[in-house]
Design a protein around this motif. Structure first.
Motif, PDB file in Angstrom:
ATOM      1  N   CYS A  96     135.924 111.619 -66.223  1.00  0.00           N
ATOM      2  CA  CYS A  96     135.598 112.364 -65.029  1.00  0.00           C
ATOM      3  C   CYS A  96     134.228 111.945 -64.410  1.00  0.00           C
ATOM      4  CB  CYS A  96     135.518 113.987 -65.359  1.00  0.00           C
ATOM      5  SG  CYS A  96     136.911 114.586 -65.262  1.00  0.00           S
ATOM      6  N   SER A  97     133.426 111.030 -64.968  1.00  0.00           N
ATOM      7  CA  SER A  97     132.211 110.350 -64.526  1.00  0.00           C
ATOM      8  C   SER A  97     131.957 108.927 -64.751  1.00  0.00           C
ATOM      9  CB  SER A  97     131.182 111.118 -64.957  1.00  0.00           C
ATOM     10  OG  SER A  97     130.985 111.044 -66.245  1.00  0.00           O
ATOM     11  N   PRO A  98     131.084 108.332 -64.273  1.00  0.00           N
ATOM     12  CA  PRO A  98     130.773 107.063 -64.568  1.00  0.00           C
ATOM     13  C   PRO A  98     130.328 107.127 -66.030  1.00  0.00           C
ATOM     14  CG  PRO A  98     129.919 107.359 -62.466  1.00  0.00           C
ATOM     15  CD  PRO A  98     130.399 108.636 -62.866  1.00  0.00           C
ATOM     16  N   GLY A  99     129.375 107.904 -66.410  1.00  0.00           N
ATOM     17  CA  GLY A  99     128.828 108.000 -67.809  1.00  0.00           C
ATOM     18  C   GLY A  99     130.126 108.107 -68.835  1.00  0.00           C
ATOM     19  N   GLU A 100     131.155 108.805 -68.365  1.00  0.00           N
ATOM     20  CA  GLU A 100     132.272 108.745 -69.397  1.00  0.00           C
ATOM     21  C   GLU A 100     132.967 107.600 -69.406  1.00  0.00           C
ATOM     22  OE1 GLU A 100     133.377 113.665 -69.430  1.00  0.00           O
ATOM     23  OE2 GLU A 100     134.879 112.368 -68.487  1.00  0.00           O
ATOM     24  N   TYR A 101     132.829 106.939 -68.308  1.00  0.00           N
ATOM     25  CA  TYR A 101     133.801 105.501 -68.272  1.00  0.00           C
ATOM     26  C   TYR A 101     132.737 104.714 -69.165  1.00  0.00           C
ATOM     27  CZ  TYR A 101     136.038 101.486 -66.585  1.00  0.00           C
ATOM     28  OH  TYR A 101     136.606 100.267 -66.182  1.00  0.00           O
ATOM     29  N   ARG A 102     131.636 104.771 -68.940  1.00  0.00           N
ATOM     30  CA  ARG A 102     130.582 103.642 -69.729  1.00  0.00           C
ATOM     31  C   ARG A 102     130.782 104.259 -71.472  1.00  0.00           C
ATOM     32  NH1 ARG A 102     131.006 100.253 -66.059  1.00  0.00           N
ATOM     33  NH2 ARG A 102     129.860 100.618 -64.058  1.00  0.00           N
ATOM     34  N   ILE A 103     130.878 105.239 -71.584  1.00  0.00           N
ATOM     35  CA  ILE A 103     131.126 105.584 -73.130  1.00  0.00           C
ATOM     36  C   ILE A 103     132.264 104.871 -73.639  1.00  0.00           C
ATOM     37  CG2 ILE A 103     131.639 107.515 -74.548  1.00  0.00           C
ATOM     38  CD1 ILE A 103     129.979 109.331 -72.940  1.00  0.00           C
ATOM     39  N   CYS A 104     133.441 105.164 -72.726  1.00  0.00           N
ATOM     40  CA  CYS A 104     134.847 104.486 -73.451  1.00  0.00           C
ATOM     41  C   CYS A 104     134.773 102.845 -73.329  1.00  0.00           C
ATOM     42  CB  CYS A 104     135.960 104.829 -72.595  1.00  0.00           C
ATOM     43  SG  CYS A 104     136.153 106.822 -72.978  1.00  0.00           S
ATOM     44  N   GLU A 105     133.930 102.197 -72.284  1.00  0.00           N
ATOM     45  CA  GLU A 105     134.118 101.011 -72.181  1.00  0.00           C
ATOM     46  C   GLU A 105     133.182 100.320 -73.287  1.00  0.00           C
ATOM     47  OE1 GLU A 105     133.287  98.050 -68.097  1.00  0.00           O
ATOM     48  OE2 GLU A 105     131.560  99.645 -68.971  1.00  0.00           O
ATOM     49  N   ARG A 106     132.053 100.798 -73.622  1.00  0.00           N
ATOM     50  CA  ARG A 106     131.298 100.518 -74.812  1.00  0.00           C
ATOM     51  C   ARG A 106     131.619 100.381 -76.036  1.00  0.00           C
ATOM     52  NH1 ARG A 106     125.107 102.531 -72.880  1.00  0.00           N
ATOM     53  NH2 ARG A 106     125.035 101.231 -71.026  1.00  0.00           N
ATOM     54  N   GLN A 107     132.845 101.393 -76.413  1.00  0.00           N
ATOM     55  CA  GLN A 107     133.484 101.484 -77.594  1.00  0.00           C
ATOM     56  C   GLN A 107     134.656 100.394 -77.444  1.00  0.00           C
ATOM     57  OE1 GLN A 107     133.896 105.591 -79.347  1.00  0.00           O
ATOM     58  NE2 GLN A 107     133.467 106.050 -77.223  1.00  0.00           N
ATOM     59  N   GLY A 108     134.822  99.861 -76.417  1.00  0.00           N
ATOM     60  CA  GLY A 108     135.922  98.786 -76.299  1.00  0.00           C
ATOM     61  C   GLY A 108     137.198  99.327 -76.449  1.00  0.00           C
ATOM     62  N   LEU A 109     137.685 100.628 -75.718  1.00  0.00           N
ATOM     63  CA  LEU A 109     138.561 101.195 -75.750  1.00  0.00           C
ATOM     64  C   LEU A 109     139.456 100.713 -74.750  1.00  0.00           C
ATOM     65  CD1 LEU A 109     137.662 105.094 -76.272  1.00  0.00           C
ATOM     66  CD2 LEU A 109     138.077 103.114 -78.020  1.00  0.00           C
ATOM     67  N   PRO A 110     140.815 100.413 -74.805  1.00  0.00           N
ATOM     68  CA  PRO A 110     141.666 100.064 -73.799  1.00  0.00           C
ATOM     69  C   PRO A 110     141.708 100.605 -72.243  1.00  0.00           C
ATOM     70  CG  PRO A 110     143.054 101.190 -75.386  1.00  0.00           C
ATOM     71  CD  PRO A 110     141.675 101.177 -76.045  1.00  0.00           C
ATOM     72  N   LYS A 111     141.447  99.683 -71.293  1.00  0.00           N
ATOM     73  CA  LYS A 111     140.998 100.444 -70.123  1.00  0.00           C
ATOM     74  C   LYS A 111     142.432 100.893 -69.498  1.00  0.00           C
ATOM     75  CE  LYS A 111     136.803  98.083 -69.102  1.00  0.00           C
ATOM     76  NZ  LYS A 111     136.034  97.001 -68.437  1.00  0.00           N
ATOM     77  N   SER A 112     143.554 100.375 -70.004  1.00  0.00           N
ATOM     78  CA  SER A 112     145.018 100.455 -69.590  1.00  0.00           C
ATOM     79  C   SER A 112     145.176 102.053 -70.122  1.00  0.00           C
ATOM     80  CB  SER A 112     145.814  99.701 -70.296  1.00  0.00           C
ATOM     81  OG  SER A 112     145.862  99.651 -71.545  1.00  0.00           O
ATOM     82  N   GLN A 113     144.054 102.689 -70.793  1.00  0.00           N
ATOM     83  CA  GLN A 113     144.644 104.053 -71.153  1.00  0.00           C
ATOM     84  C   GLN A 113     143.733 104.917 -70.219  1.00  0.00           C
ATOM     85  OE1 GLN A 113     143.154 104.429 -75.541  1.00  0.00           O
ATOM     86  NE2 GLN A 113     145.404 105.648 -75.714  1.00  0.00           N
ATOM     87  N   ALA A 138     141.151 114.936 -72.219  1.00  0.00           N
ATOM     88  CA  ALA A 138     140.110 114.824 -71.357  1.00  0.00           C
ATOM     89  C   ALA A 138     138.749 114.748 -72.067  1.00  0.00           C
ATOM     90  CB  ALA A 138     139.959 116.235 -70.472  1.00  0.00           C
ATOM     91  N   ILE A 139     137.943 113.562 -71.930  1.00  0.00           N
ATOM     92  CA  ILE A 139     136.838 113.503 -72.953  1.00  0.00           C
ATOM     93  C   ILE A 139     135.820 114.230 -72.647  1.00  0.00           C
ATOM     94  CG2 ILE A 139     137.702 111.110 -73.114  1.00  0.00           C
ATOM     95  CD1 ILE A 139     134.883 110.272 -72.187  1.00  0.00           C
ATOM     96  N   LYS A 140     135.628 114.833 -71.512  1.00  0.00           N
ATOM     97  CA  LYS A 140     134.667 115.782 -71.366  1.00  0.00           C
ATOM     98  C   LYS A 140     134.497 116.745 -72.398  1.00  0.00           C
ATOM     99  CE  LYS A 140     137.239 118.903 -68.060  1.00  0.00           C
ATOM    100  NZ  LYS A 140     138.191 117.745 -67.606  1.00  0.00           N
ATOM    101  N   ALA A 141     135.835 117.204 -72.821  1.00  0.00           N
ATOM    102  CA  ALA A 141     135.671 118.400 -74.054  1.00  0.00           C
ATOM    103  C   ALA A 141     134.806 117.954 -75.457  1.00  0.00           C
ATOM    104  CB  ALA A 141     137.076 118.422 -74.667  1.00  0.00           C
ATOM    105  N   ASN A 142     134.741 116.469 -75.523  1.00  0.00           N
ATOM    106  CA  ASN A 142     134.108 115.995 -76.694  1.00  0.00           C
ATOM    107  C   ASN A 142     133.866 114.515 -76.666  1.00  0.00           C
ATOM    108  OD1 ASN A 142     132.699 115.292 -78.937  1.00  0.00           O
ATOM    109  ND2 ASN A 142     133.766 116.667 -80.269  1.00  0.00           N
ATOM    110  N   PRO A 143     133.098 113.711 -75.988  1.00  0.00           N
ATOM    111  CA  PRO A 143     133.251 112.187 -75.836  1.00  0.00           C
ATOM    112  C   PRO A 143     133.022 111.670 -77.144  1.00  0.00           C
ATOM    113  CG  PRO A 143     131.137 113.019 -75.240  1.00  0.00           C
ATOM    114  CD  PRO A 143     131.778 114.357 -75.227  1.00  0.00           C
TER     115      PRO A 143
END
Length: 392
Positions: free
Chosen positions: A66-83, A45-50
């Protein structure tokens, strides 16, 4: 973390700062896996520490956002969306319509309103969507059992909807194994009911156990025995599908250290006070018991030790509530000394009142297992965020 490394770190970086240790993080994941059944996966759960999302991505099966902001954080790092597991009690229509047609993520369902939003977006875009139906634990989160059975009965055969399983989470810092057993029993019984209803078992249970973290010296928590008993509970379940444990604090807390420097020292009314350049706006992982108990702290000084005396460690905010530790026994304390608060890898850097008094945000560093240190965020001025727009 030896004194030579800390000395080098502090010569290159100003306090206050956060340091996350990659070796400790990897060891933590390996430890948890060694204690859990083989069929059990991990979801961070990345809210613990993005800041740790990219480092944990290759070590875990899922990332919960848990939020659009957390989604964008992971998206911008190129992390696999299947995760990605797109969770959260509030999902905006614009956000869902923006990402669902282009994302292989799993989406949680928190309400009938959310379900109809996800179903409608899938139909309009012609995109299949995988869903986890969240069973409420008796609060504002999730669906009632009757709502879940209604969804599966009425919409279970729609081709675009893949009902992957059930999600259940009730809180954190759960030291009671009896409570965990009751929760597992509740979910296990419900999964059996759903299997009878559908004529097939659900594929997956995502369960938030809320493993506790010992933050204080006096905490009496035997983690080995606790995890061994919890593993036995999982093995005893009738549900034979995949179990994914959603964890935040338990994965992230141990790898973090918060460094803050003494900038003033005084004695008022026969009490020793040290003022540090950090404060409660940056160190909140002790919750409401802040300053009431003794956290794990290391003291770095270039001075010879003197008599041990109790010190009240206070932050740089102009409020009498800014007390980090009361009566901390130290063998003398001097301006320029550094205190390193340990187990600050979870929530500390995001949950505080960081904009109060417009103090700078601390730098965030990551120590890779090979010993190199990477700056993830420099010191950041917050005063522009509290400055009104200039009138023309």
């Amino acid at each position: 973390m030896d004194e030579t490394f800390v000395s080098s770190l502090l010569s290159d970086h100003a306090t206050p700062l956060y340091l996350f240790d990659g070796t400790v993080l990897e060891q933590r994941v390996a430890y948890l896996r060694s204690k859990l059944p083989q069929r059990v996966g991990l979801c961070y759960a990345i809210k613990a520490n993005p800041f740790l999302a990219g480092y944990l991505s290759p070590l875990v099966e899922r990332l919960e956002l848990c939020s659009p902001g957390e989604y964008r954080i992971c998206e911008r790092q190129g992390l696999p969306k299947s995760q990605f597991v797109v969770s959260g009690v509030y999902k905006t229509p614009d956000f869902i319509q923006d990402i669902l047609p282009y994302s292989p993520a799993i989406f949680t369902v928190e309400s009938m309103e959310q379900f109809h939003l996800l179903r409608r977006t899938a139909q309009e875009s012609g995109t299949p969507v995988s869903l986890l139906l969240r069973l409420t634990s008796g609060n504002q989160f999730g669906l009632e059992k009757e709502e879940i059975t209604t969804i599966l009965t009425q919409y279970g055969k729609e081709s675009l909807l893949h009902f992957k399983g059930v999600q259940y989470f009730s809180g954190t810092q759960k030291t009671s194994l009896k409570r965990l057993q009751r929760e597992l029993n509740t979910v296990d019984e419900f999964l059996k009911e759903l299997e009878a209803l559908l004529g097939r078992p659900m594929e997956e249970l995502e369960f938030g156990p809320g493993f506790p973290v010992s933050y204080y010296a006096e905490d009496d928590f035997q983690e080995d025995a606790y995890l061994e008993q919890f593993a036995q509970m999982l093995e005893a379940m009738a549900f034979a599908g995949t179990v994914i444990l959603e964890l935040g604090r338990s994965l992230a807390a141990h790898c973090g250290t918060y460094f803050t420097q003494v900038v003033d020292a005084k004695r008022n009314h026969n009490q020793n006070y040290a003022i540090v350049d950090g404060g409660m706006h940056q160190l909140v992982y002790y919750g409401q018991s802040m300053a009431m108990k003794l956290p794990p702290i290391r003291h770095f000084t270039s001075h010879s030790p003197g008599n041990v005396e109790p010190w009240n460690i206070c932050g740089s905010l102009c409020t009498i509530n800014d007390i980090l530790v009361k009566q901390l026994p130290l063998p003398s304390l001097h301006v320029g000394d550094v205190l390193a608060f340990q187990r600050t890898g979870a929530y500390c850097m995001t949950e505080g009142i960081s904009l109060f008094l417009s103090r700078d945000l601390p730098a965030v560093l990551y120590r890779h297992p090979d010993g190199t240190v990477e700056e993830l965020r420099p010191h950041f001025d917050t005063y522009p965020l509290n400055t009104p727009n200039q009138k023309k």
